[in-house]
Scaffold this motif. Sequence first.
Motif, PDB file in Angstrom:
ATOM      1  N   TYR A   2       0.845  -1.185   0.000  1.00 46.54           N
ATOM      2  CA  TYR A   2       0.000   0.000   0.000  1.00 46.54           C
ATOM      3  C   TYR A   2       0.883   1.239   0.000  1.00 46.54           C
ATOM      4  O   TYR A   2       2.068   1.183   0.369  1.00 46.54           O
ATOM      5  N   CYS A  20      -1.803  -0.744  11.886  1.00 46.98           N
ATOM      6  CA  CYS A  20      -0.897  -1.583  11.077  1.00 46.98           C
ATOM      7  C   CYS A  20      -0.283  -2.698  11.928  1.00 46.98           C
ATOM      8  O   CYS A  20       0.399  -2.434  12.905  1.00 46.98           O
ATOM      9  N   PRO A  21      -0.523  -3.958  11.530  1.00 45.68           N
ATOM     10  CA  PRO A  21      -0.029  -5.087  12.336  1.00 45.68           C
ATOM     11  C   PRO A  21       1.483  -5.274  12.275  1.00 45.68           C
ATOM     12  O   PRO A  21       2.050  -5.944  13.135  1.00 45.68           O
ATOM     13  N   VAL A  22       2.131  -4.689  11.279  1.00 42.29           N
ATOM     14  CA  VAL A  22       3.584  -4.892  11.166  1.00 42.29           C
ATOM     15  C   VAL A  22       4.384  -3.598  11.361  1.00 42.29           C
ATOM     16  O   VAL A  22       5.592  -3.566  11.113  1.00 42.29           O
ATOM     17  N   PHE A  25       4.739   1.909   9.019  1.00 41.93           N
ATOM     18  CA  PHE A  25       4.636   3.340   8.702  1.00 41.93           C
ATOM     19  C   PHE A  25       5.855   4.084   9.239  1.00 41.93           C
ATOM     20  O   PHE A  25       6.354   3.790  10.331  1.00 41.93           O
ATOM     21  N   ILE A  34       4.722   4.343   3.802  1.00 43.28           N
ATOM     22  CA  ILE A  34       4.695   2.911   4.088  1.00 43.28           C
ATOM     23  C   ILE A  34       5.932   2.279   3.462  1.00 43.28           C
ATOM     24  O   ILE A  34       6.236   2.527   2.293  1.00 43.28           O
ATOM     25  N   ILE A  40       2.460  -5.982   4.390  1.00 47.64           N
ATOM     26  CA  ILE A  40       1.997  -7.331   4.039  1.00 47.64           C
ATOM     27  C   ILE A  40       0.670  -7.302   3.269  1.00 47.64           C
ATOM     28  O   ILE A  40      -0.004  -8.322   3.133  1.00 47.64           O
ATOM     29  N   ASP A  41       0.296  -6.101   2.783  1.00 48.39           N
ATOM     30  CA  ASP A  41      -0.908  -5.986   1.944  1.00 48.39           C
ATOM     31  C   ASP A  41      -2.193  -6.408   2.651  1.00 48.39           C
ATOM     32  O   ASP A  41      -3.102  -6.925   2.010  1.00 48.39           O
ATOM     33  N   GLY A  43      -4.373  -4.438   4.020  1.00 44.14           N
ATOM     34  CA  GLY A  43      -5.453  -3.518   3.672  1.00 44.14           C
ATOM     35  C   GLY A  43      -6.157  -2.869   4.853  1.00 44.14           C
ATOM     36  O   GLY A  43      -7.087  -2.086   4.661  1.00 44.14           O
ATOM     37  N   VAL A  44      -5.753  -3.190   6.067  1.00 47.17           N
ATOM     38  CA  VAL A  44      -6.431  -2.672   7.251  1.00 47.17           C
ATOM     39  C   VAL A  44      -6.357  -1.141   7.341  1.00 47.17           C
ATOM     40  O   VAL A  44      -7.296  -0.488   7.770  1.00 47.17           O
TER      41      VAL A  44
END
Length: 76
Positions: A2, A20-22, A25, A34, A40-41, A43-44
């Motif tokens: 993204y 963002c889980p990873v 940002f 990003i 990891i794509d 989309g959240v």
Amino acid sequence: AYVVTENCIKCKYQDCVEVCPVDCFYEGENFLVINPDECIDCGVCEPECPAEAIFPDSDPKAADWADANRKYAADW
Ligand code: SF4
């Protein structure tokens, strides 16, 4: 990956960063970026952005911004 685009400039929200889980940002010059190698794509972040500044890199709106995201993310 993204991509964060123009609407993010001078935006004060950090909603995307929080979801963002990873944690991919990073701070760009005057907008968030990003890291495309870490995204990891999932989309959240896209619907969470109040400025509607986040798009998948397959979207034409992301085209002019992908390089800037990669550049500023690499500065970290
Ligand atoms: Fe993070 Fe998922 Fe957004 Fe990529 S798509 S920046 S992994 S929240």
